[in-house]
Motif scaffolding. Structure first.
Motif, PDB file in Angstrom:
ATOM      1  N   ALA A   1       4.515  -3.852  -0.956  1.00 28.99           N
ATOM      2  CA  ALA A   1       3.144  -4.005  -0.493  1.00 28.99           C
ATOM      3  C   ALA A   1       3.374  -3.497   1.144  1.00 28.99           C
ATOM      4  CB  ALA A   1       2.783  -5.265  -0.521  1.00 28.99           C
ATOM      5  N   HIS A   2       2.124  -2.542   1.424  1.00 29.95           N
ATOM      6  CA  HIS A   2       2.085  -2.331   3.084  1.00 29.95           C
ATOM      7  C   HIS A   2       0.612  -2.540   3.482  1.00 29.95           C
ATOM      8  CE1 HIS A   2       2.957   0.034   6.343  1.00 29.95           C
ATOM      9  NE2 HIS A   2       1.964   0.529   6.276  1.00 29.95           N
ATOM     10  N   GLN A   3       0.782  -3.118   4.660  1.00 31.75           N
ATOM     11  CA  GLN A   3      -0.576  -3.271   5.181  1.00 31.75           C
ATOM     12  C   GLN A   3      -0.590  -3.071   6.799  1.00 31.75           C
ATOM     13  OE1 GLN A   3      -0.580  -7.859   4.497  1.00 31.75           O
ATOM     14  NE2 GLN A   3      -0.390  -8.219   6.759  1.00 31.75           N
ATOM     15  N   ILE A   4      -1.536  -2.734   7.174  1.00 23.25           N
ATOM     16  CA  ILE A   4      -1.948  -2.317   8.505  1.00 23.25           C
ATOM     17  C   ILE A   4      -3.003  -3.334   8.972  1.00 23.25           C
ATOM     18  CG2 ILE A   4      -2.589  -0.502  10.048  1.00 23.25           C
ATOM     19  CD1 ILE A   4      -1.815   1.577   7.864  1.00 23.25           C
ATOM     20  N   GLU A   5      -2.809  -3.729  10.475  1.00 18.34           N
ATOM     21  CA  GLU A   5      -3.560  -4.418  11.159  1.00 18.34           C
ATOM     22  C   GLU A   5      -3.916  -3.758  12.522  1.00 18.34           C
ATOM     23  OE1 GLU A   5      -2.392  -8.644  11.448  1.00 18.34           O
ATOM     24  OE2 GLU A   5      -1.167  -8.303   9.598  1.00 18.34           O
ATOM     25  N   VAL A   6      -5.028  -3.655  12.761  1.00 15.51           N
ATOM     26  CA  VAL A   6      -5.556  -3.022  14.046  1.00 15.51           C
ATOM     27  C   VAL A   6      -6.285  -3.967  14.809  1.00 15.51           C
ATOM     28  CG1 VAL A   6      -6.854  -1.076  15.075  1.00 15.51           C
ATOM     29  CG2 VAL A   6      -5.849  -0.884  12.909  1.00 15.51           C
ATOM     30  N   SER A   7      -6.032  -4.021  16.011  1.00 12.91           N
ATOM     31  CA  SER A   7      -6.861  -5.090  16.950  1.00 12.91           C
ATOM     32  C   SER A   7      -7.037  -4.422  18.380  1.00 12.91           C
ATOM     33  CB  SER A   7      -6.324  -6.346  17.182  1.00 12.91           C
ATOM     34  OG  SER A   7      -6.723  -7.053  18.287  1.00 12.91           O
ATOM     35  N   ALA A   8      -8.329  -4.039  18.886  1.00 15.50           N
ATOM     36  CA  ALA A   8      -8.572  -3.803  20.301  1.00 15.50           C
ATOM     37  C   ALA A   8      -8.165  -4.966  21.100  1.00 15.50           C
ATOM     38  CB  ALA A   8      -9.775  -3.077  20.542  1.00 15.50           C
ATOM     39  N   TYR A   9      -7.401  -4.829  22.223  1.00 20.77           N
ATOM     40  CA  TYR A   9      -7.240  -5.867  23.038  1.00 20.77           C
ATOM     41  C   TYR A   9      -7.898  -5.875  24.298  1.00 20.77           C
ATOM     42  CZ  TYR A   9      -3.494  -3.242  24.905  1.00 20.77           C
ATOM     43  OH  TYR A   9      -2.522  -2.095  25.621  1.00 20.77           O
ATOM     44  N   GLY A  10      -8.661  -4.592  24.536  1.00 24.47           N
ATOM     45  CA  GLY A  10      -9.301  -4.332  25.764  1.00 24.47           C
ATOM     46  C   GLY A  10      -9.932  -2.904  25.792  1.00 24.47           C
ATOM     47  N   GLY A  11     -10.947  -2.626  26.554  1.00 22.89           N
ATOM     48  CA  GLY A  11     -11.853  -1.735  26.437  1.00 22.89           C
ATOM     49  C   GLY A  11     -13.329  -1.889  27.036  1.00 22.89           C
ATOM     50  N   TRP A  12     -13.933  -0.570  26.885  1.00 18.66           N
ATOM     51  CA  TRP A  12     -15.279  -0.556  27.572  1.00 18.66           C
ATOM     52  C   TRP A  12     -15.968   0.559  27.063  1.00 18.66           C
ATOM     53  CZ3 TRP A  12     -16.438   3.652  30.290  1.00 18.66           C
ATOM     54  CH2 TRP A  12     -15.473   4.524  30.823  1.00 18.66           C
ATOM     55  N   GLY A  13     -17.016   0.375  26.970  1.00 11.21           N
ATOM     56  CA  GLY A  13     -18.178   1.576  26.692  1.00 11.21           C
ATOM     57  C   GLY A  13     -18.121   1.932  25.310  1.00 11.21           C
TER      58      GLY A  13
ATOM     59  N   LYS B   1     -14.835  -4.101  17.176  1.00 10.43           N
ATOM     60  CA  LYS B   1     -15.152  -5.289  18.106  1.00 10.43           C
ATOM     61  C   LYS B   1     -15.286  -6.632  16.999  1.00 10.43           C
ATOM     62  CE  LYS B   1     -18.905  -4.426  20.132  1.00 10.43           C
ATOM     63  NZ  LYS B   1     -20.268  -4.272  20.837  1.00 10.43           N
ATOM     64  N   PRO B   2     -15.051  -7.902  17.196  1.00 10.79           N
ATOM     65  CA  PRO B   2     -14.713  -8.085  18.692  1.00 10.79           C
ATOM     66  C   PRO B   2     -13.575  -7.979  19.094  1.00 10.79           C
ATOM     67  CG  PRO B   2     -14.699 -10.142  17.171  1.00 10.79           C
ATOM     68  CD  PRO B   2     -15.115  -8.859  16.255  1.00 10.79           C
ATOM     69  N   LEU B   3     -13.326  -8.135  20.379  1.00 11.41           N
ATOM     70  CA  LEU B   3     -11.619  -7.824  20.848  1.00 11.41           C
ATOM     71  C   LEU B   3     -10.994  -9.031  20.360  1.00 11.41           C
ATOM     72  CD1 LEU B   3     -12.686  -6.925  24.511  1.00 11.41           C
ATOM     73  CD2 LEU B   3     -11.825  -5.335  22.748  1.00 11.41           C
ATOM     74  N   ARG B   4      -9.589  -8.711  20.424  1.00  7.68           N
ATOM     75  CA  ARG B   4      -8.438  -9.613  19.802  1.00  7.68           C
ATOM     76  C   ARG B   4      -8.890 -10.349  18.388  1.00  7.68           C
ATOM     77  NH1 ARG B   4      -9.517  -9.650  25.133  1.00  7.68           N
ATOM     78  NH2 ARG B   4     -10.951 -11.596  25.233  1.00  7.68           N
ATOM     79  N   SER B   5      -9.520  -9.569  17.626  1.00 11.05           N
ATOM     80  CA  SER B   5      -9.655  -9.709  16.389  1.00 11.05           C
ATOM     81  C   SER B   5      -9.271  -8.694  15.566  1.00 11.05           C
ATOM     82  CB  SER B   5     -11.049 -10.273  16.023  1.00 11.05           C
ATOM     83  OG  SER B   5     -11.757  -9.019  15.767  1.00 11.05           O
ATOM     84  N   PHE B   6      -8.197  -8.964  14.506  1.00 13.75           N
ATOM     85  CA  PHE B   6      -7.561  -7.954  13.691  1.00 13.75           C
ATOM     86  C   PHE B   6      -8.696  -7.531  12.457  1.00 13.75           C
ATOM     87  CE2 PHE B   6      -3.792  -9.608  15.561  1.00 13.75           C
ATOM     88  CZ  PHE B   6      -3.421  -8.217  15.959  1.00 13.75           C
ATOM     89  N   SER B   7      -8.507  -6.181  12.417  1.00  8.55           N
ATOM     90  CA  SER B   7      -8.988  -5.746  11.366  1.00  8.55           C
ATOM     91  C   SER B   7      -7.941  -5.412  10.131  1.00  8.55           C
ATOM     92  CB  SER B   7      -9.723  -4.119  11.328  1.00  8.55           C
ATOM     93  OG  SER B   7     -11.182  -4.442  12.041  1.00  8.55           O
ATOM     94  N   VAL B   8      -7.909  -5.583   8.896  1.00  9.16           N
ATOM     95  CA  VAL B   8      -6.643  -5.540   8.191  1.00  9.16           C
ATOM     96  C   VAL B   8      -7.114  -4.427   6.846  1.00  9.16           C
ATOM     97  CG1 VAL B   8      -4.936  -6.783   6.912  1.00  9.16           C
ATOM     98  CG2 VAL B   8      -6.024  -7.754   8.822  1.00  9.16           C
ATOM     99  N   ALA B   9      -6.054  -3.604   6.684  1.00 10.90           N
ATOM    100  CA  ALA B   9      -5.972  -2.834   5.232  1.00 10.90           C
ATOM    101  C   ALA B   9      -4.728  -3.750   4.587  1.00 10.90           C
ATOM    102  CB  ALA B   9      -5.810  -1.413   5.735  1.00 10.90           C
ATOM    103  N   ALA B  10      -4.966  -4.247   3.598  1.00  5.46           N
ATOM    104  CA  ALA B  10      -4.114  -4.820   2.895  1.00  5.46           C
ATOM    105  C   ALA B  10      -4.226  -4.514   1.301  1.00  5.46           C
ATOM    106  CB  ALA B  10      -4.095  -6.388   3.100  1.00  5.46           C
ATOM    107  N   PRO B  11      -3.096  -4.870   0.609  1.00  6.44           N
ATOM    108  CA  PRO B  11      -2.982  -4.573  -0.763  1.00  6.44           C
ATOM    109  C   PRO B  11      -4.178  -5.115  -1.595  1.00  6.44           C
ATOM    110  CG  PRO B  11      -0.892  -4.953  -0.246  1.00  6.44           C
ATOM    111  CD  PRO B  11      -1.911  -5.295   1.036  1.00  6.44           C
ATOM    112  N   GLU B  12      -4.623  -5.127  -2.569  1.00  8.07           N
ATOM    113  CA  GLU B  12      -5.665  -5.877  -3.311  1.00  8.07           C
ATOM    114  C   GLU B  12      -5.087  -6.321  -4.429  1.00  8.07           C
ATOM    115  OE1 GLU B  12      -8.419  -2.416  -4.273  1.00  8.07           O
ATOM    116  OE2 GLU B  12      -9.535  -3.355  -2.576  1.00  8.07           O
TER     117      GLU B  12
END
Length: 195
Positions: free
Chosen positions: A142-154, A184-195
């Motif tokens: 299984a492979h999963q990817i997690e993405v989280s923005a920890y800072g940004g603007w605009g 968004k929100p900052l510092r929260s993960f969006s996850v792509a995980a196996p189903e």
């Protein structure tokens, strides 16, 4: 929580193997190799729209920001929580016999071009966790990817994240899912995980 599941197979969960659960870096993996990969990477940009809006994504040097700093936590739809040692990989491929992880950084920049003048309209700094796991008793990984923005603007913070799984060689894809989710929100993960 979801886990990888091949038809007719039990769910894939990370197998912790006593005696071989100490994470090690990929042979010849060093900070120099990571810096070279970052230096060699180029910015990938979209074609500007009719009104001049566009965006660029670039791989950046591994962030010293912890993936789970400032209250960040895995998304409720996470496949499995990566092990603690994954957090320390910071650009290197680190793994055990049944688990492998790499934490990297991306910068997403939005801009608008009017009369040939390019103006940055936003930027988001992100941490990306790539985590693969398996069980020596099962033929599935299984492979999963997690993405989280920890800072940004605009405008960049109005972006969404999605993806799709691709493969090469003798691998077979049993499932994939990374529907569009807001950055968004900052510092929260969006996850792509196996189903």
């Amino acid at each position: 929580m979801t886990t990888g599941e091949a038809p007719g197979q039990p769910p894939v969960v990370p197998e912790v193997t006593p005696g071989s659960d100490q994470a090690e870096a990929k042979p010849a993996s060093s900070d120099t190799a990571v810096q070279t990969a970052v230096a060699d990477s180029s910015e990938t940009c979209t074609t500007p729209t009719e009104d001049g809006h566009a965006a660029c994504m670039s791989i950046t040097a591994p962030s010293s920001q912890s993936p789970y700093a400032n209250g960040a936590s895995a998304a409720p739809d996470a496949g499995v929580d990566p092990p603690q040692w994954c957090e320390d990989s910071q650009g290197k491929v680190v793994g055990t016999r049944t688990q492998v992880c790499q934490v990297g950084s991306l910068t997403y920049t939005t801009y608008r071009t009017v009369n040939g003048q390019r103006t940055t309209t936003g930027q988001a700094n992100m941490i990306v966790i790539n985590y693969s796991y398996g069980d020596t008793g099962l033929p599935t990984i299984a492979h999963q990817i997690e993405v989280s923005a920890y800072g940004g603007w605009g405008d960049a913070l109005n972006a969404s994240v999605d993806g799709q799984a691709t493969l090469t060689g003798a691998c077979k894809r049993d499932s994939h899912s990374f529907p569009s989710k807001p950055l968004k929100p900052l510092r929260s993960f969006s996850v792509a995980a196996p189903e």
